[in-house]
Scaffold this motif. Sequence first.
Motif, short mmCIF file in Angstrom:
data_model
loop_
_atom_site.label_atom_id
_atom_site.label_comp_id
_atom_site.label_asym_id
_atom_site.label_seq_id
_atom_site.Cartn_x
_atom_site.Cartn_y
_atom_site.Cartn_z
N ARG A 155 0.83 -1.19 0.00
CA ARG A 155 0.00 0.00 0.00
C ARG A 155 0.87 1.24 0.00
NH1 ARG A 155 -2.43 -0.46 6.04
NH2 ARG A 155 -3.54 1.37 5.31
N SER A 156 0.27 2.38 -0.24
CA SER A 156 0.98 3.64 -0.06
C SER A 156 1.14 3.90 1.42
CB SER A 156 0.21 4.79 -0.72
OG SER A 156 0.17 4.64 -2.12
N TYR A 158 1.89 6.94 4.28
CA TYR A 158 1.91 8.38 4.52
C TYR A 158 2.47 8.65 5.92
CZ TYR A 158 -1.43 8.34 0.62
OH TYR A 158 -2.05 8.15 -0.59
N GLU A 193 4.82 10.85 1.20
CA GLU A 193 4.07 9.72 0.68
C GLU A 193 5.03 8.78 -0.03
OE1 GLU A 193 0.68 8.53 -2.68
OE2 GLU A 193 1.05 10.64 -2.18
N ASP A 195 4.98 5.50 -2.36
CA ASP A 195 4.06 4.70 -3.17
C ASP A 195 4.37 3.22 -3.07
OD1 ASP A 195 2.61 6.88 -4.14
OD2 ASP A 195 4.05 7.21 -5.76
N SER A 196 3.33 2.42 -2.93
CA SER A 196 3.40 0.97 -3.09
C SER A 196 4.57 0.33 -2.38
CB SER A 196 3.45 0.63 -4.59
OG SER A 196 3.29 -0.75 -4.79
N GLN A 265 -3.67 6.84 7.35
CA GLN A 265 -3.44 6.31 6.01
C GLN A 265 -4.71 6.46 5.16
OE1 GLN A 265 -0.13 5.43 5.51
NE2 GLN A 265 -0.12 6.13 7.65
N ASP A 269 -5.11 9.21 2.02
CA ASP A 269 -5.39 8.65 0.71
C ASP A 269 -6.61 9.32 0.07
OD1 ASP A 269 -4.85 6.65 -1.35
OD2 ASP A 269 -6.71 5.72 -0.72
#
Length: 295
Positions: A155-156, A158, A193, A195-196, A265, A269
């Motif tokens: 997941r991303s 944060y 942030e 990513d992935s 999170q 998002d």
Amino acid sequence: MQSFLNLLVFLLMMAFLSNDALAVYWIDEINQEPENYQLTKADKTSVPVTIYKTLEHGDCIEVIGVKAKLWIASDSSPKEMLSRDGVSNKCIKEEKPASIRSSSLTEWAGRWLTNRIHATTSRTVVSLITRGEEGKGITIPLATQGGLRMVSGRRSLYISWQGGKQPFSVRMASEGSLKTVFERRNITDRQLEVDSVFLNEGIYHVEISDAMGMTAQNLHVVSPGEMPFPRLESYGSASSRDQLAVVGAVRLASQGNGWAFEAYQTAADLAPRYQPAKILQKSLENGDIPLPMPE
């Protein structure tokens, strides 16, 4: 035993949500304080406007603030925006019964969000806070209620912090092997942030530093089954899904034990496209974490 309790809570929530499908309209977003709107009931009494307020048959809502906007959502029709520049009022004519949930979990979360609109939308307040941060050491307000905790998976990610002087560096490493999961340098904002990123269950070290110093915090990554309650799911409109995601995040943040980080999170998002999520995001970044819902 814990699995049985989680299942029981899940079944109760599903029953809860089936009742909520009866709700015709609700106030989904407002961009100004409640005094910029007027909600009048069928008996001509006025009631306060709050995010996620269910609108019943005979309710009339009007935007009275010059720059104010309000969005009404429904599971059966597209989201509608009211403003002084266009259509400024709407009266509800459907005679379906309203949701019993409107007076409990959803409206509790909506009131909490509504009470924070000014603090999270005032540019003057935000700019003053930002300028004042540079004289302080780096802190992570999200960690004030039991550290940092989130669910495992890809997941991303944060992260946000306060204090310190830009540019910043952020590094995260697994506790056992000290293997670096990611590292970012020359960050000019007080948030990041990633990513992935895939996180297995375990403990990770999060380090945030500037030219003057560094702060570190453990991040506990756990299985989805360790969440205090299942996520709220909706098979209705996109508006309903966003609403329930934010309601669930507010409730999760109130549980302590680091769960505000997982709630963050969700908020981060959704924040770019959904005002209530942005309010929650900014509140959590400032360490303004909800208390548990009253019994």
